[in-house]
Design an enzyme around this catalytic site. Structure first.
Site, PDB file in Angstrom:
ATOM      1  N   ASP A 316      59.419 -11.444 -38.423  1.00 19.18           N
ATOM      2  CA  ASP A 316      60.754 -12.058 -38.581  1.00 19.18           C
ATOM      3  C   ASP A 316      60.783 -13.314 -37.705  1.00 19.18           C
ATOM      4  O   ASP A 316      61.477 -13.366 -36.688  1.00 19.18           O
ATOM      5  CB  ASP A 316      61.813 -11.033 -38.140  1.00 19.18           C
ATOM      6  CG  ASP A 316      63.234 -11.516 -38.347  1.00 19.18           C
ATOM      7  OD1 ASP A 316      63.433 -12.618 -38.902  1.00 19.18           O
ATOM      8  OD2 ASP A 316      64.169 -10.794 -37.947  1.00 19.18           O
ATOM      9  N   CYS A 343      64.270 -16.582 -42.194  1.00 21.85           N
ATOM     10  CA  CYS A 343      65.579 -17.245 -42.145  1.00 21.85           C
ATOM     11  C   CYS A 343      65.452 -18.692 -42.602  1.00 21.85           C
ATOM     12  O   CYS A 343      66.368 -19.476 -42.430  1.00 21.85           O
ATOM     13  CB  CYS A 343      66.182 -17.151 -40.749  1.00 21.85           C
ATOM     14  SG  CYS A 343      65.127 -17.818 -39.460  1.00 21.85           S
TER      15      CYS A 343
HETATM   16  N1  SAH Z   1      63.753  -9.593 -35.385  1.00 25.03           N
HETATM   17  C1  SAH Z   1      64.835 -10.001 -34.531  1.00 25.03           C
HETATM   18  C2  SAH Z   1      64.812 -11.474 -34.096  1.00 25.03           C
HETATM   19  C3  SAH Z   1      64.447 -12.493 -35.119  1.00 25.03           C
HETATM   20  S1  SAH Z   1      64.778 -14.156 -34.607  1.00 25.03           S
HETATM   21  C4  SAH Z   1      66.164  -9.642 -35.150  1.00 25.03           C
HETATM   22  O1  SAH Z   1      66.219  -9.256 -36.302  1.00 25.03           O
HETATM   23  O2  SAH Z   1      67.176  -9.724 -34.468  1.00 25.03           O
HETATM   24  C5  SAH Z   1      63.173 -14.732 -34.178  1.00 25.03           C
HETATM   25  C6  SAH Z   1      62.696 -14.306 -32.805  1.00 25.03           C
HETATM   26  O3  SAH Z   1      61.389 -14.837 -32.599  1.00 25.03           O
HETATM   27  C7  SAH Z   1      63.536 -14.817 -31.636  1.00 25.03           C
HETATM   28  O4  SAH Z   1      63.949 -13.704 -30.878  1.00 25.03           O
HETATM   29  C8  SAH Z   1      62.583 -15.712 -30.838  1.00 25.03           C
HETATM   30  O5  SAH Z   1      62.781 -15.615 -29.440  1.00 25.03           O
HETATM   31  C9  SAH Z   1      61.245 -15.133 -31.222  1.00 25.03           C
HETATM   32  N2  SAH Z   1      60.083 -16.035 -31.098  1.00 25.03           N
HETATM   33  C10 SAH Z   1      60.035 -17.373 -31.313  1.00 25.03           C
HETATM   34  N3  SAH Z   1      58.782 -17.825 -31.183  1.00 25.03           N
HETATM   35  C11 SAH Z   1      57.995 -16.751 -30.892  1.00 25.03           C
HETATM   36  C12 SAH Z   1      56.598 -16.573 -30.650  1.00 25.03           C
HETATM   37  N4  SAH Z   1      55.758 -17.593 -30.696  1.00 25.03           N
HETATM   38  N5  SAH Z   1      56.165 -15.332 -30.406  1.00 25.03           N
HETATM   39  C13 SAH Z   1      57.005 -14.270 -30.358  1.00 25.03           C
HETATM   40  N6  SAH Z   1      58.335 -14.387 -30.583  1.00 25.03           N
HETATM   41  C14 SAH Z   1      58.829 -15.596 -30.831  1.00 25.03           C
END
Ligand code: SAH
Length: 385
Positions: A316, A343
């Site tokens: 996600d 998204c």
């Molecule tokens: N699955 C969660 C959040 C999705 S939003 C939900 O449904 O609520 C995307 C998330 O990816 C965010 O929390 C952001 O902090 C994280 N993110 C962004 N870049 C990333 C990376 N390189 N590795 C791991 N997480 C990351």
């Protein structure tokens, strides 16, 4: 459904810039957009027309509302920032914001004068109240009010809170957040509890969450539940499955999936979100999950190099999509199913070009998670070729 009049602020605010047509017309446009973007992957699907699931009642769905404050002709106004600016547009109600939250903000504004509280001026740095943020727990009805101030000294704060809670007994906690920053972040780091426990609870898909002022929590819980249920359904989870939840945020997908499988590992870049995820696993007494703070691509590559296997990978990613390193690690790990929650359909399409070298798209569903806006969420099941 009837045609909704355009919000009078639509041009200046830009929050719900697609309002003004019927919801059916609007949804149809989103569906056309998704079908033209992902049409090349639909020929083998059971139903080649991709649907976009809308809300039954596509109004007042935002459960987190932030208002900025300013003066106009000597009067205090509150509302939203004009598009690409820090000019406050007076707005007492908004048809995508939670109505209780909007009413609380209007009450706070009406109390300011008699409590002699000045609103903050970004240019001069003078004044106290910068923003008010209200968060409403959809399932629990709990309400958190955050008064964001430039200085921790808030005159007559006890009487202010007493009056506010008297007028809105639905409020369960009030927090003073001190923000002396000069950038455009709404919240500062320091929270002072004025009333109640300092956080609220909400639940999604039968998992309960603590929501502290800074916590990331989805703003439209009703649609979020639908997306998670679809993701879990697409994944065809089994009790023996080992699962990875990549880009897991506060662990919502991992915790929701946990009761269906043997174990889940969540990985997320943001350390605070991982702390919340761990706390939420304790709160729900879920023992077969673990959460790791780090880059999802790095984690996947190391895990693949160590021979770690997963049956299902949920991913996600943020709007920028995933990375080639992450996708190559999926190829090395060879999970039989990948469920991609997106998204941003543009970056999804880019990532699918890679993923479909070794995986086949089996199901696609669109979701209108933020009605009347440009946003479009998509959930896909990919199976290994
Ligand atoms: N699955 C969660 C959040 C999705 S939003 C939900 O449904 O609520 C995307 C998330 O990816 C965010 O929390 C952001 O902090 C994280 N993110 C962004 N870049 C990333 C990376 N390189 N590795 C791991 N997480 C990351």
């Amino acid at each position: 459904m009837e045609k909704r009049n355009k919000c009078p602020l639509v041009k200046k605010c830009g929050g719900c810039n697609l309002c003004g047509e019927t919801y059916e017309e609007y949804l149809k446009k989103k569906e056309d957009e998704l079908n033209s973007l992902l049409g090349e992957y639909t020929s083998d699907l059971y139903d080649p027309h991709i649907r976009v699931l809308g809300m039954k009642d596509p109004y007042h769905y935002r459960h987190k509302v932030t208002a900025a404050f300013s003066y106009k002709k000597g009067e205090i106004i509150s509302g939203i920032y004009e598009k690409n600016s820090h000019r406050v547009l007076k707005s007492d109600s908004c048809f995508i914001e939670n109505e209780t939250a909007d009413k609380i903000i209007v009450t706070i504004r009406s109390l300011l004068k008699s409590f002699k509280i000045k609103v903050y001026d970004e240019d001069t740095g003078y004044g106290l109240l910068r923003y008010v943020m209200v968060r409403v727990g959809k399932a629990t009805g709990q309400v958190m009010v955050i008064l964001v101030v430039s200085d921790p000294v808030f005159p007559s704060k006890n009487n202010f809170v007493k009056e506010l809670v008297k007028r809105h007994p639905e409020i369960t906690t009030v927090i003073l957040n001190v923000n002396s920053r000069t950038d455009s972040m709404v919240l500062g780091e320091r929270n002072i509890k004025l009333y109640g426990p300092g956080k609220i609870e909400d639940s999604l898909c039968n998992v309960r969450y603590n929501i502290s002022p800074q916590a990331f929590f989805q703003v439209n819980p009703e649609m979020t539940e639908k997306i998670y249920r679809t993701a879990i359904d697409f994944a065809k989870l089994k009790k023996t499955d080992k699962v990875i939840d990549a880009y897991c945020g506060i662990g919502t997908i991992a915790l929701t999936a946990s009761s269906h499988v043997e174990e889940v590992t969540g990985v997320e870049l943001n350390h605070d979100a991982i702390e919340d995820a761990i706390e939420n696993s304790y709160k729900n007494r879920i023992k077969n999950v673990r959460f790791i703070a780090g880059d999802a691509g790095d984690f996947m590559q190391e895990a693949a190099a160590q021979g770690v296997k997963a049956d299902v990978v949920f991913m996600d990613p943020p709007r920028t999509g995933s990375t080639i390193e992450f996708i190559n690690a999926i190829f090395a790990m060879e999970p039989s199913r990948v469920v991609y929650v997106s998204c941003n359909p543009e970056t999804l399409k880019r990532d699918l070009k890679q993923l479909t070298k070794k995986y086949k798209v089996k199901r696609i569903m669109g979701f209108d998670q933020f009605p009347w806006t440009e946003h479009l969420e998509t959930c896909l099941l990919l199976e290994r070729l």
